[in-house]
Design an enzyme around this catalytic site. Structure first.
Site, PDB file in Angstrom:
ATOM      1  N   TYR A 114      16.562   0.096  -2.337  1.00 18.84           N
ATOM      2  CA  TYR A 114      15.338   0.923  -2.296  1.00 18.84           C
ATOM      3  C   TYR A 114      15.035   1.020  -0.833  1.00 18.84           C
ATOM      4  O   TYR A 114      14.788   2.117  -0.156  1.00 18.84           O
ATOM      5  CB  TYR A 114      14.255   0.398  -3.072  1.00 18.84           C
ATOM      6  CG  TYR A 114      12.991   1.136  -2.564  1.00 18.84           C
ATOM      7  CD1 TYR A 114      12.721   2.480  -3.347  1.00 18.84           C
ATOM      8  CD2 TYR A 114      12.118   0.282  -1.845  1.00 18.84           C
ATOM      9  CE1 TYR A 114      11.389   2.944  -2.791  1.00 18.84           C
ATOM     10  CE2 TYR A 114      10.846   1.117  -1.966  1.00 18.84           C
ATOM     11  CZ  TYR A 114      10.612   2.261  -2.144  1.00 18.84           C
ATOM     12  OH  TYR A 114       9.257   2.896  -1.820  1.00 18.84           O
ATOM     13  N   ASP A 149      14.517  19.046 -10.595  1.00 20.25           N
ATOM     14  CA  ASP A 149      14.853  17.665  -9.763  1.00 20.25           C
ATOM     15  C   ASP A 149      15.260  17.950  -8.064  1.00 20.25           C
ATOM     16  O   ASP A 149      15.610  19.473  -7.974  1.00 20.25           O
ATOM     17  CB  ASP A 149      16.365  17.231 -10.316  1.00 20.25           C
ATOM     18  CG  ASP A 149      16.884  15.849  -9.714  1.00 20.25           C
ATOM     19  OD1 ASP A 149      16.788  15.059 -10.741  1.00 20.25           O
ATOM     20  OD2 ASP A 149      17.209  15.802  -8.702  1.00 20.25           O
ATOM     21  N   SER A 175       7.852   3.612   3.680  1.00 17.79           N
ATOM     22  CA  SER A 175       7.010   2.413   3.291  1.00 17.79           C
ATOM     23  C   SER A 175       7.289   1.351   4.332  1.00 17.79           C
ATOM     24  O   SER A 175       8.237   1.368   5.158  1.00 17.79           O
ATOM     25  CB  SER A 175       8.036   2.040   2.233  1.00 17.79           C
ATOM     26  OG  SER A 175       7.823   0.660   1.998  1.00 17.79           O
ATOM     27  N   LYS A 198      14.995   4.559   2.263  1.00 12.72           N
ATOM     28  CA  LYS A 198      13.677   4.761   3.200  1.00 12.72           C
ATOM     29  C   LYS A 198      14.257   4.894   4.616  1.00 12.72           C
ATOM     30  O   LYS A 198      13.703   5.834   5.457  1.00 12.72           O
ATOM     31  CB  LYS A 198      12.294   3.991   3.092  1.00 12.72           C
ATOM     32  CG  LYS A 198      11.880   4.165   1.519  1.00 12.72           C
ATOM     33  CD  LYS A 198      11.401   5.477   1.327  1.00 12.72           C
ATOM     34  CE  LYS A 198      10.724   5.340  -0.064  1.00 12.72           C
ATOM     35  NZ  LYS A 198      10.307   6.887  -0.681  1.00 12.72           N
TER      36      LYS A 198
HETATM   37  N1  LIG Z   1       3.809   2.766  -4.968  1.00 10.44           N
HETATM   38  C1  LIG Z   1       4.097   2.007  -3.794  1.00 10.44           C
HETATM   39  O1  LIG Z   1       3.872   0.836  -3.848  1.00 10.44           O
HETATM   40  C2  LIG Z   1       4.470   2.876  -2.760  1.00 10.44           C
HETATM   41  C3  LIG Z   1       4.833   2.260  -1.276  1.00 10.44           C
HETATM   42  C4  LIG Z   1       5.440   2.594  -0.502  1.00 10.44           C
HETATM   43  C5  LIG Z   1       6.247   3.758  -0.668  1.00 10.44           C
HETATM   44  N2  LIG Z   1       5.966   4.544  -1.760  1.00 10.44           N
HETATM   45  C6  LIG Z   1       6.847   5.845  -1.970  1.00 10.44           C
HETATM   46  O2  LIG Z   1       5.808   6.783  -2.273  1.00 10.44           O
HETATM   47  C7  LIG Z   1       6.208   7.806  -3.177  1.00 10.44           C
HETATM   48  C8  LIG Z   1       5.616   7.696  -4.467  1.00 10.44           C
HETATM   49  O3  LIG Z   1       5.335   6.681  -5.122  1.00 10.44           O
HETATM   50  P1  LIG Z   1       4.597   6.586  -6.434  1.00 10.44           P
HETATM   51  O4  LIG Z   1       4.226   5.235  -6.426  1.00 10.44           O
HETATM   52  O5  LIG Z   1       3.564   7.690  -6.503  1.00 10.44           O
HETATM   53  O6  LIG Z   1       5.758   6.906  -7.468  1.00 10.44           O
HETATM   54  P2  LIG Z   1       6.016   7.416  -8.578  1.00 10.44           P
HETATM   55  O7  LIG Z   1       7.107   6.917  -9.526  1.00 10.44           O
HETATM   56  O8  LIG Z   1       4.617   7.314  -9.603  1.00 10.44           O
HETATM   57  O9  LIG Z   1       6.201   8.860  -8.326  1.00 10.44           O
HETATM   58  C9  LIG Z   1       7.327   9.428  -8.035  1.00 10.44           C
HETATM   59  C10 LIG Z   1       7.645  10.792  -8.489  1.00 10.44           C
HETATM   60  O10 LIG Z   1       8.780  11.291  -8.283  1.00 10.44           O
HETATM   61  C11 LIG Z   1       9.307  11.875  -9.231  1.00 10.44           C
HETATM   62  N3  LIG Z   1      10.906  12.148  -9.198  1.00 10.44           N
HETATM   63  C12 LIG Z   1      11.515  10.922  -8.782  1.00 10.44           C
HETATM   64  N4  LIG Z   1      12.922  11.501  -8.548  1.00 10.44           N
HETATM   65  C13 LIG Z   1      12.572  12.626  -8.771  1.00 10.44           C
HETATM   66  C14 LIG Z   1      13.924  13.906  -8.416  1.00 10.44           C
HETATM   67  N5  LIG Z   1      14.855  13.503  -8.245  1.00 10.44           N
HETATM   68  N6  LIG Z   1      13.287  14.871  -8.695  1.00 10.44           N
HETATM   69  C15 LIG Z   1      11.814  15.253  -8.815  1.00 10.44           C
HETATM   70  N7  LIG Z   1      11.117  14.509  -8.874  1.00 10.44           N
HETATM   71  C16 LIG Z   1      11.448  13.123  -8.849  1.00 10.44           C
HETATM   72  C17 LIG Z   1       8.748  11.041 -10.689  1.00 10.44           C
HETATM   73  O11 LIG Z   1       8.894  11.605 -11.874  1.00 10.44           O
HETATM   74  C18 LIG Z   1       7.413  10.698 -10.207  1.00 10.44           C
HETATM   75  O12 LIG Z   1       6.538  11.679 -10.307  1.00 10.44           O
HETATM   76  C19 LIG Z   1       7.723   7.315  -3.453  1.00 10.44           C
HETATM   77  O13 LIG Z   1       8.520   7.946  -2.490  1.00 10.44           O
HETATM   78  C20 LIG Z   1       7.844   5.688  -3.187  1.00 10.44           C
HETATM   79  O14 LIG Z   1       9.133   5.339  -2.783  1.00 10.44           O
HETATM   80  C21 LIG Z   1       5.505   4.028  -2.900  1.00 10.44           C
END
Ligand SMILES: NC(=O)c1ccc[n+]([C@@H]2O[C@H](COP(=O)([O-])OP(=O)(O)OC[C@H]3O[C@@H](n4cnc5c(N)ncnc54)[C@H](O)[C@@H]3O)[C@@H](O)[C@H]2O)c1
Length: 340
Positions: A149, A58, A124, A153
């Site tokens: 959320y 984590d 984001s 960011k």
């Molecule tokens: N998918 C979207 O539409 C989008 C858009 C803008 C920004 N983001 C950002 O991009 C990043 C990745 O998004 P994603 O869509 O791949 O999401 P996702 O949930 O698939 O990936 C996030 C990963 O982080 C891990 N994680 C979460 N909290 C954790 C912690 N405390 N310690 C260790 N690991 C942890 C989860 O297990 C997961 O593998 C995130 O920061 C998200 O906010 C995503």
């Protein structure tokens, strides 16, 4: 070069790990698997023929982070780890601030202790809030997103800016993603949402594969050309390559210190109805849908001005909407239950 990728087993993370390995970087993934499966990394290894060092942990665990930095000679960090469901963040805001903000603080603290300066953050388009007009430009002031959320960011971007003033050797990049969709062209890795998908395309794909009966479209009375919301959808592999471009930019600019933000999007808005018909056209599958009232907090329309990333990072989204749809379907149809 050793890159630590937090959240690297997740959707965007796994695609980025693939791109990093392809470009010759060594990757250490640090993920607590709260929203991912280690399977994604096994598949990335099979696709690239390269190995990934995986640490289950984590980002709030400073002891484990510290030993990870000491053990692996990390050169730079890409920080994806976060909770990301906008609706859920209003129900459990404290967990969102704890995970996303406090987790980023821990990471920056341990990075500083270990003299690691290069940091790429998953931000984001939500940081532009409701007050800024599309197309969003990086020079806009940070807005006030309506969800916890979104607030996480904005807070992490703010922390990075303040941290850069206090630690002048810091080299931060904030990548503001628009709406990533699609999957790797192999169909081996893709988005695997737990429970009911929050995002449009995974929902459409689950309807197509028979897991859900029909799609709900929230609102057809927005002030857009067809009444549905407009977003800037980009292929997840383009987004992954954007991270490699940002890392290369940091590596090629040794005199850069501070924080720089870049939008990663195509620069075009596509409506919900257009996404549904693009999917139907690309797959020959009809998507039944119903229209229900608007969802609280949804903005009518936004898209990126991506010219800064185009120029500075020499990066441009290359894959078109049809490719996004076909790749989504290749992944979903071959993996109806995701990585399970
Ligand atoms: N998918 C979207 O539409 C989008 C858009 C803008 C920004 N983001 C950002 O991009 C990043 C990745 O998004 P994603 O869509 O791949 O999401 P996702 O949930 O698939 O990936 C996030 C990963 O982080 C891990 N994680 C979460 N909290 C954790 C912690 N405390 N310690 C260790 N690991 C942890 C989860 O297990 C997961 O593998 C995130 O920061 C998200 O906010 C995503």
């Amino acid at each position: 070069m050793n890159v630590l990728v937090t959240g690297g087993a997740g959707y965007i993370g796994s695609h980025t790990v693939l791109s990093l390995l392809t470009e010759g970087y060594q990757v250490i993934v640090y993920d607590n698997l709260c929203n991912a499966s280690e399977q994604s990394l096994k598949r990335v290894e099979a696709l690239t023929g390269k190995t990934v060092t995986f640490i289950q942990g984590d980002v709030n665990d400073k002891t484990l982070l510290s030993s990870t930095f000491k053990q692996h000679k990390i050169d730079s960090v890409i920080h994806f780890a976060a909770l990301k469901a906008v609706g859920e963040s209003s129900q459990i805001p404290l967990q969102y601030f704890q995970n996303n903000v406090s987790g980023s603080l821990s990471l920056l603290e341990i990075m500083a202790e270990n003299q690691i300066e290069k940091f790429i953050f998953s931000s984001s388009a939500t940081v532009y809030g409701e007050e800024n007009q599309a197309p969003y430009v990086e020079s806009y002031k940070l807005g006030s997103p309506s969800s916890p959320y979104g607030a996480t960011k904005v807070m992490v971007e703010r922390i990075m800016n303040d941290f850069a003033i206090a630690m002048p050797s810091f080299k931060g990049v904030s990548l503001r993603y628009f709406n990533p969709i699609g999957a790797h062209e192999s169909g081996q890795i893709g988005e695997d949402p737990k429970g009911i998908p929050n995002n449009l395309l995974p929902f459409v794909a689950q309807v197509a594969v028979g897991k859900r009966e029909k799609l709900t479209i929230f609102g057809d009375d927005y002030p857009t050309h067809d009444g549905s919301c407009l977003r800037d959808y980009l292929h997840v592999m383009d987004l992954a390559e954007g991270h490699v471009a940002a890392l290369q930019w940091l590596n090629n600019n040794p005199d850069f210190y501070g924080v720089e933000a870049f939008n990663l999007g195509t620069g075009t808005g596509t409506s919900v109805f257009e996404i549904v018909s693009a999917f139907e056209k690309a797959t020959d599958i009809t998507i039944p849908f119903e229209v229900s009232p608007r969802r609280a907090g949804d903005l009518p329309a936004f898209w990126a001005d991506a010219s800064k990333a185009n120029k500075a990072l020499h990066w441009q989204a290359k894959r078109d909407l049809t490719t996004m749809m076909k790749d989504t379907w290749r992944w979903q149809s071959a993996n109806p239950n995701g990585y399970e």
